[in-house]
Design a protein around this motif. Structure first.
Motif, PDB file in Angstrom:
ATOM      1  N   GLY A 106     -25.644  60.898  30.173  1.00 25.14           N
ATOM      2  CA  GLY A 106     -24.758  60.686  29.018  1.00 25.14           C
ATOM      3  C   GLY A 106     -23.549  61.283  29.220  1.00 25.14           C
ATOM      4  N   THR A 107     -22.831  61.644  28.231  1.00 26.52           N
ATOM      5  CA  THR A 107     -21.556  62.266  28.305  1.00 26.52           C
ATOM      6  C   THR A 107     -21.565  63.607  27.573  1.00 26.52           C
ATOM      7  OG1 THR A 107     -20.825  60.848  26.652  1.00 26.52           O
ATOM      8  CG2 THR A 107     -20.466  60.338  28.860  1.00 26.52           C
ATOM      9  N   PHE A 108     -20.731  64.383  27.655  1.00 22.18           N
ATOM     10  CA  PHE A 108     -20.682  65.442  26.554  1.00 22.18           C
ATOM     11  C   PHE A 108     -19.854  65.079  25.323  1.00 22.18           C
ATOM     12  CE2 PHE A 108     -21.375  67.671  30.631  1.00 22.18           C
ATOM     13  CZ  PHE A 108     -22.345  68.465  30.439  1.00 22.18           C
ATOM     14  N   THR A 109     -20.471  65.737  23.983  1.00 20.11           N
ATOM     15  CA  THR A 109     -19.892  65.305  22.888  1.00 20.11           C
ATOM     16  C   THR A 109     -19.594  66.515  21.942  1.00 20.11           C
ATOM     17  OG1 THR A 109     -21.977  65.108  21.776  1.00 20.11           O
ATOM     18  CG2 THR A 109     -21.172  63.193  22.865  1.00 20.11           C
ATOM     19  N   THR A 110     -19.100  66.485  20.949  1.00 27.97           N
ATOM     20  CA  THR A 110     -18.845  67.665  20.067  1.00 27.97           C
ATOM     21  C   THR A 110     -20.067  68.239  19.343  1.00 27.97           C
ATOM     22  OG1 THR A 110     -18.453  65.850  18.206  1.00 27.97           O
ATOM     23  CG2 THR A 110     -16.440  66.957  19.646  1.00 27.97           C
ATOM     24  N   ASN A 111     -21.225  67.363  19.668  1.00 31.48           N
ATOM     25  CA  ASN A 111     -22.823  67.923  19.221  1.00 31.48           C
ATOM     26  C   ASN A 111     -23.532  68.460  20.251  1.00 31.48           C
ATOM     27  OD1 ASN A 111     -21.844  66.696  16.456  1.00 31.48           O
ATOM     28  ND2 ASN A 111     -22.405  64.908  17.024  1.00 31.48           N
ATOM     29  N   GLN A 112     -24.290  69.306  19.916  1.00 33.84           N
ATOM     30  CA  GLN A 112     -25.225  69.918  20.851  1.00 33.84           C
ATOM     31  C   GLN A 112     -26.224  68.859  21.101  1.00 33.84           C
ATOM     32  OE1 GLN A 112     -26.869  73.602  19.623  1.00 33.84           O
ATOM     33  NE2 GLN A 112     -25.105  74.666  19.807  1.00 33.84           N
ATOM     34  N   GLN A 113     -26.975  68.671  22.229  1.00 34.81           N
ATOM     35  CA  GLN A 113     -27.841  67.537  22.778  1.00 34.81           C
ATOM     36  C   GLN A 113     -28.815  68.266  23.458  1.00 34.81           C
ATOM     37  OE1 GLN A 113     -25.979  63.692  24.320  1.00 34.81           O
ATOM     38  NE2 GLN A 113     -24.191  65.231  24.512  1.00 34.81           N
ATOM     39  N   SER A 114     -29.833  67.645  23.452  1.00 39.11           N
ATOM     40  CA  SER A 114     -31.142  68.272  24.117  1.00 39.11           C
ATOM     41  C   SER A 114     -31.897  67.243  24.829  1.00 39.11           C
ATOM     42  CB  SER A 114     -32.090  69.055  23.471  1.00 39.11           C
ATOM     43  OG  SER A 114     -32.820  68.164  22.466  1.00 39.11           O
ATOM     44  N   VAL A 115     -32.520  67.560  25.950  1.00 34.88           N
ATOM     45  CA  VAL A 115     -33.270  66.552  26.823  1.00 34.88           C
ATOM     46  C   VAL A 115     -34.611  67.142  27.171  1.00 34.88           C
ATOM     47  CG1 VAL A 115     -33.655  65.329  28.927  1.00 34.88           C
ATOM     48  CG2 VAL A 115     -31.086  65.368  28.103  1.00 34.88           C
ATOM     49  N   THR A 116     -35.687  66.842  27.031  1.00 37.58           N
ATOM     50  CA  THR A 116     -37.023  67.252  27.044  1.00 37.58           C
ATOM     51  C   THR A 116     -37.743  66.443  28.154  1.00 37.58           C
ATOM     52  OG1 THR A 116     -37.006  68.156  24.912  1.00 37.58           O
ATOM     53  CG2 THR A 116     -39.369  68.300  26.262  1.00 37.58           C
ATOM     54  N   PHE A 117     -37.997  66.893  29.037  1.00 41.35           N
ATOM     55  CA  PHE A 117     -39.160  66.332  30.130  1.00 41.35           C
ATOM     56  C   PHE A 117     -40.524  66.857  29.610  1.00 41.35           C
ATOM     57  CE2 PHE A 117     -34.994  66.291  32.594  1.00 41.35           C
ATOM     58  CZ  PHE A 117     -35.078  65.120  32.913  1.00 41.35           C
ATOM     59  N   HIS A 118     -41.506  65.752  29.517  1.00 42.19           N
ATOM     60  CA  HIS A 118     -42.839  66.035  29.342  1.00 42.19           C
ATOM     61  C   HIS A 118     -43.544  66.078  30.550  1.00 42.19           C
ATOM     62  CE1 HIS A 118     -42.113  66.384  24.942  1.00 42.19           C
ATOM     63  NE2 HIS A 118     -41.209  65.908  24.940  1.00 42.19           N
ATOM     64  N   TYR A 119     -44.348  66.663  30.989  1.00 46.66           N
ATOM     65  CA  TYR A 119     -45.429  66.861  32.082  1.00 46.66           C
ATOM     66  C   TYR A 119     -46.915  66.705  31.614  1.00 46.66           C
ATOM     67  CZ  TYR A 119     -41.132  67.619  34.747  1.00 46.66           C
ATOM     68  OH  TYR A 119     -39.777  67.541  35.147  1.00 46.66           O
ATOM     69  N   ALA A 120     -47.407  65.739  32.596  1.00 42.53           N
ATOM     70  CA  ALA A 120     -48.997  65.747  32.204  1.00 42.53           C
ATOM     71  C   ALA A 120     -49.693  66.187  33.525  1.00 42.53           C
ATOM     72  CB  ALA A 120     -49.597  64.434  32.000  1.00 42.53           C
ATOM     73  N   PRO A 121     -50.788  66.811  33.294  1.00 42.71           N
ATOM     74  CA  PRO A 121     -51.378  67.363  34.616  1.00 42.71           C
ATOM     75  C   PRO A 121     -51.886  66.175  35.482  1.00 42.71           C
ATOM     76  CG  PRO A 121     -52.493  68.140  32.483  1.00 42.71           C
ATOM     77  CD  PRO A 121     -51.412  67.144  32.065  1.00 42.71           C
ATOM     78  N   ASP A 122     -51.508  66.283  36.869  1.00 41.10           N
ATOM     79  CA  ASP A 122     -52.054  65.331  37.812  1.00 41.10           C
ATOM     80  C   ASP A 122     -53.076  65.803  38.641  1.00 41.10           C
ATOM     81  OD1 ASP A 122     -52.030  63.112  39.655  1.00 41.10           O
ATOM     82  OD2 ASP A 122     -50.090  63.655  40.748  1.00 41.10           O
ATOM     83  N   LEU A 123     -54.292  65.939  38.191  1.00 38.89           N
ATOM     84  CA  LEU A 123     -55.345  66.496  38.685  1.00 38.89           C
ATOM     85  C   LEU A 123     -55.868  65.852  39.843  1.00 38.89           C
ATOM     86  CD1 LEU A 123     -57.191  67.468  35.161  1.00 38.89           C
ATOM     87  CD2 LEU A 123     -55.736  68.612  36.418  1.00 38.89           C
ATOM     88  N   VAL A 124     -55.454  64.784  40.140  1.00 42.05           N
ATOM     89  CA  VAL A 124     -56.047  64.121  41.219  1.00 42.05           C
ATOM     90  C   VAL A 124     -55.305  64.632  42.454  1.00 42.05           C
ATOM     91  CG1 VAL A 124     -56.185  61.868  42.538  1.00 42.05           C
ATOM     92  CG2 VAL A 124     -56.663  61.926  40.041  1.00 42.05           C
ATOM     93  N   SER A 125     -53.983  64.440  42.294  1.00 40.41           N
ATOM     94  CA  SER A 125     -53.028  65.089  43.699  1.00 40.41           C
ATOM     95  C   SER A 125     -52.903  66.389  43.650  1.00 40.41           C
ATOM     96  CB  SER A 125     -52.058  64.056  43.573  1.00 40.41           C
ATOM     97  OG  SER A 125     -50.987  64.268  42.666  1.00 40.41           O
ATOM     98  N   GLY A 126     -53.042  67.362  42.527  1.00 43.62           N
ATOM     99  CA  GLY A 126     -52.674  68.705  42.463  1.00 43.62           C
ATOM    100  C   GLY A 126     -53.237  69.503  43.561  1.00 43.62           C
ATOM    101  N   GLY A 127     -54.542  69.359  43.826  1.00 44.76           N
ATOM    102  CA  GLY A 127     -55.101  70.289  44.746  1.00 44.76           C
ATOM    103  C   GLY A 127     -55.178  71.500  44.486  1.00 44.76           C
ATOM    104  N   ASP A 128     -55.742  72.345  45.384  1.00 42.29           N
ATOM    105  CA  ASP A 128     -56.068  73.786  45.191  1.00 42.29           C
ATOM    106  C   ASP A 128     -55.007  74.422  45.805  1.00 42.29           C
ATOM    107  OD1 ASP A 128     -58.532  73.661  43.880  1.00 42.29           O
ATOM    108  OD2 ASP A 128     -59.493  73.655  45.511  1.00 42.29           O
ATOM    109  N   ALA A 129     -54.172  73.709  46.616  1.00 40.32           N
ATOM    110  CA  ALA A 129     -52.947  74.433  47.559  1.00 40.32           C
ATOM    111  C   ALA A 129     -51.773  74.459  46.484  1.00 40.32           C
ATOM    112  CB  ALA A 129     -52.675  73.547  48.679  1.00 40.32           C
TER     113      ALA A 129
END
Length: 604
Positions: A423-446
């Motif tokens: 987006g573009t910077f404005t005169t109001n404060q803005q926030s963006v939140t990235f939500h992550y879910a566990p990826d247990l299949v490809s996460g692995g022990d490494a």
């Protein structure tokens, strides 16, 4: 071939002490060698420098002064005197010591002192310190070994004047030049070339060579092209094409190449990255190639890298977001690597680099100079709203564009995004939140990066430090290597980087029955020493290793509704693995839940 050698050289050969003013050879004007004051006003038709040898290579006239600088005038090199490759011989050396009949000329006889043509050529090659093209020169069709094996050569000036339009073979053309740091081949026409094999091999300190304009529709072999070029860091075939029949074995073997681009690639990948231990980044399209092992080296786990290869995907080189690969062989496996089209593969960083971009104001976007732009805050959280990384604050001018960058976490996948990531910077404060879910299949022990508030344990001897910059003075506690069930555990409370750039976990000791319980400080993030306590992959069976056993429950919270107790040594059948906050649980085939803590159970 027509030749002249200096009077001084012949004088030394014949044991004559006094200077000789001139020597005249067939078809050449006299060459004067001024060696005494009385001769100072004597003139020469070519040069007044002593110790000169001159002649012609094809229609190109050449001369070499006593400083070893070999000059070629405009003309065409012929290939009538090209030698059968002895392996260590030099074409330029042979040009200096032979005539048109490939016999030793007077210069060759003089410097060789009875040696054969091969030995005289090697001696002559050592005298060449630099080559200068004084006019346009057409290279021969067979340019194999053209400038090969010149141990004291420091460079070739005006190489852009070499016309390679008719050349079909460049095997070892510029190889064996251990003192050359750069070669300007940017103007080379390679459209008819069938072999580039070992073209630059053995150029030990070559650090700059631009092959981005090489077009190779007829190429058959480019094996060992940059072999043992230890100082070379990057190769970019931006315009080259590699058909399925092209041999590329050991293309960058034993080099310093960290980055290579293969834009139009359908070649045989067999052994292409053999002995390419420095390679950190490459770009190619596997879907069109003859996909075999490639001998791509594995990534070594360090404080900077996780020990995996990763596709950049929608991310950046510093923050790759594509498919991960546990080994180099997996990248080349058509069973594992399902990526189609051009892709860039990199060493996966332990700490992804987020580079907020704050472009200049778009001229079309009206800006109110009396008002100031407010920041955009970027959050990274899991499904429960817990932070996975520190917030990032983006700033810029009012009306300027911003882009909140998605950050990759091992063991997690992006589930949703709140707010405007772009987006573009404005005169109001803005926030963006990235939500992550566990990826247990490809996460692995490494998994190497543990999210905030998750638990890790030490698999080897480590120390807890009061500072992110590790030193003996900053060492607070040392934890010896323990059996699996007794490994020291820590809660991750933050991240830090040492002054050398190494990633650290900021932690709290949670070994409740130990005197160290509650201590805080910094530990390494290196996976060889620290790993997540909880499994992230489903296993068909697990075995209880806790001496006190484990309990099963009706729900994954493992707090109420205890169902059964399992003793040490019992094997349990697993249905699936599930997440619970920043931990995991195993659901058994009977529907009940048990812990996935590696100190309490072990996968079978």
């Amino acid at each position: 071939m027509k030749w002249q050698a200096t009077a001084l050289l012949f004088g030394l050969t014949l044991g004559v002490a006094q200077p000789i003013s001139a020597v005249v050879l067939p078809n050449f004007a006299p060459v004067v060698t001024a060696k005494a004051a009385a001769d100072a006003d004597t003139t020469s038709t070519d040069t007044d420098d002593a110790d000169e040898v001159q002649g012609s290579f094809g229609t190109s006239h050449f001369y070499m002064k006593s400083d070893g600088v070999l000059h070629f005038g405009a003309g065409t090199f012929d290939d009538l005197r090209f030698f059968a490759n002895y392996g260590d011989e030099s074409q330029m050396g042979r040009v200096l010591v032979t005539d048109d009949g490939v016999n030793l000329n007077d210069y060759g006889v003089a410097i060789g002192k009875g040696a054969n043509t091969h030995e005289a050529a090697l001696i002559a090659a050592k005298k060449i310190t630099r080559i200068v093209l004084d006019g346009p020169v057409t290279a021969p069709v067979n340019s194999n070994n053209l400038f090969d094996n010149l141990p004291n050569l420091t460079g070739i000036d005006n190489l852009n004047l070499l016309n390679t339009t008719q050349v079909t073979s460049m095997d070892h053309m510029l190889a064996g030049l251990p003192k050359v740091t750069s070669l300007d081949v940017s103007k080379f026409d390679t459209s008819r070339v069938t072999t580039l094999a070992s073209m630059f091999s053995g150029d030990k300190i070559l650090s700059s060579v631009d092959v981005s304009n090489f077009e190779t529709p007829n190429l058959i072999n480019a094996g060992y092209m940059f072999n043992r070029d230890a100082a070379l860091k990057e190769v970019n075939f931006a315009k080259a094409t590699f058909s399925k029949s092209v041999v590329l074995n050991s293309l960058i073997a034993h080099t310093g190449v960290e980055k290579i681009g293969l834009k139009d690639f359908a070649g045989n990948t067999s052994g292409i990255f053999n002995q390419a231990s420095a390679l950190k980044q490459f770009s190619m399209d596997f879907s069109a190639s003859t996909q075999t092992t490639g001998n791509l080296p594995n990534v070594k786990a360090t404080d900077e890298y996780t020990g995996k290869w990763r596709a950049v995907g929608k991310g950046t080189v510093g923050n790759p977001l594509g498919q991960t690969f546990d080994s180099g062989a997996d990248v080349f496996s058509d069973r594992i690597n399902q990526i189609t089209g051009m892709e860039t593969y990199v060493w996966e960083p332990v700490t992804p680099v987020i580079e907020p971009t704050t472009p200049d104001v778009d001229p079309a976007t009206p800006v109110v100079p009396t008002e100031s732009a407010q920041p955009v805050t970027v959050h990274y959280v899991d499904n429960d709203g817990k932070k996975l990384a520190d917030d990032v604050t983006l700033t810029g001018k009012l009306g300027a564009s911003y882009q909140a960058e998605e950050l990759g976490f091992s063991g997690y996948k992006l589930a949703s995004t709140d707010g405007q990531a772009k987006g573009t910077f404005t005169t109001n404060q803005q926030s963006v939140t990235f939500h992550y879910a566990p990826d247990l299949v490809s996460g692995g022990d490494a998994d190497t990066i543990a999210p905030l508030t998750s638990v890790v344990y030490a698999t080897k001897k480590i120390s807890l430090y009061s500072s992110k910059n590790f030193s003996k003075k900053a060492r607070k506690v040392t934890y010896s290597k323990q059996k699996r069930t007794n490994r020291p555990m820590f809660v991750v409370t933050g991240y830090a980087k040492s002054k050398q750039g190494y990633k650290r976990y900021k932690v709290k000791d949670v070994n409740h029955e130990s005197k160290t319980d509650g201590k805080t400080g910094y530990i390494t993030t290196k996976h060889a020493y620290v790993a997540p306590v909880y499994y992230a992959v489903k296993h068909k069976k697990i075995q209880v290793i806790n001496p006190k056993g484990v309990n099963s429950y009706k729900n994954k919270a493992l707090k109420t509704h205890k169902v059964k107790h399992y003793k040490k040594g019992q094997t349990l059948n697993v249905k699936k693995i599930v997440s619970y906050h920043l931990t995991t649980r195993y659901q058994l085939t009977n529907g009940k839940y048990v812990t996935a803590n590696k100190k309490l159970v072990i996968a079978k």
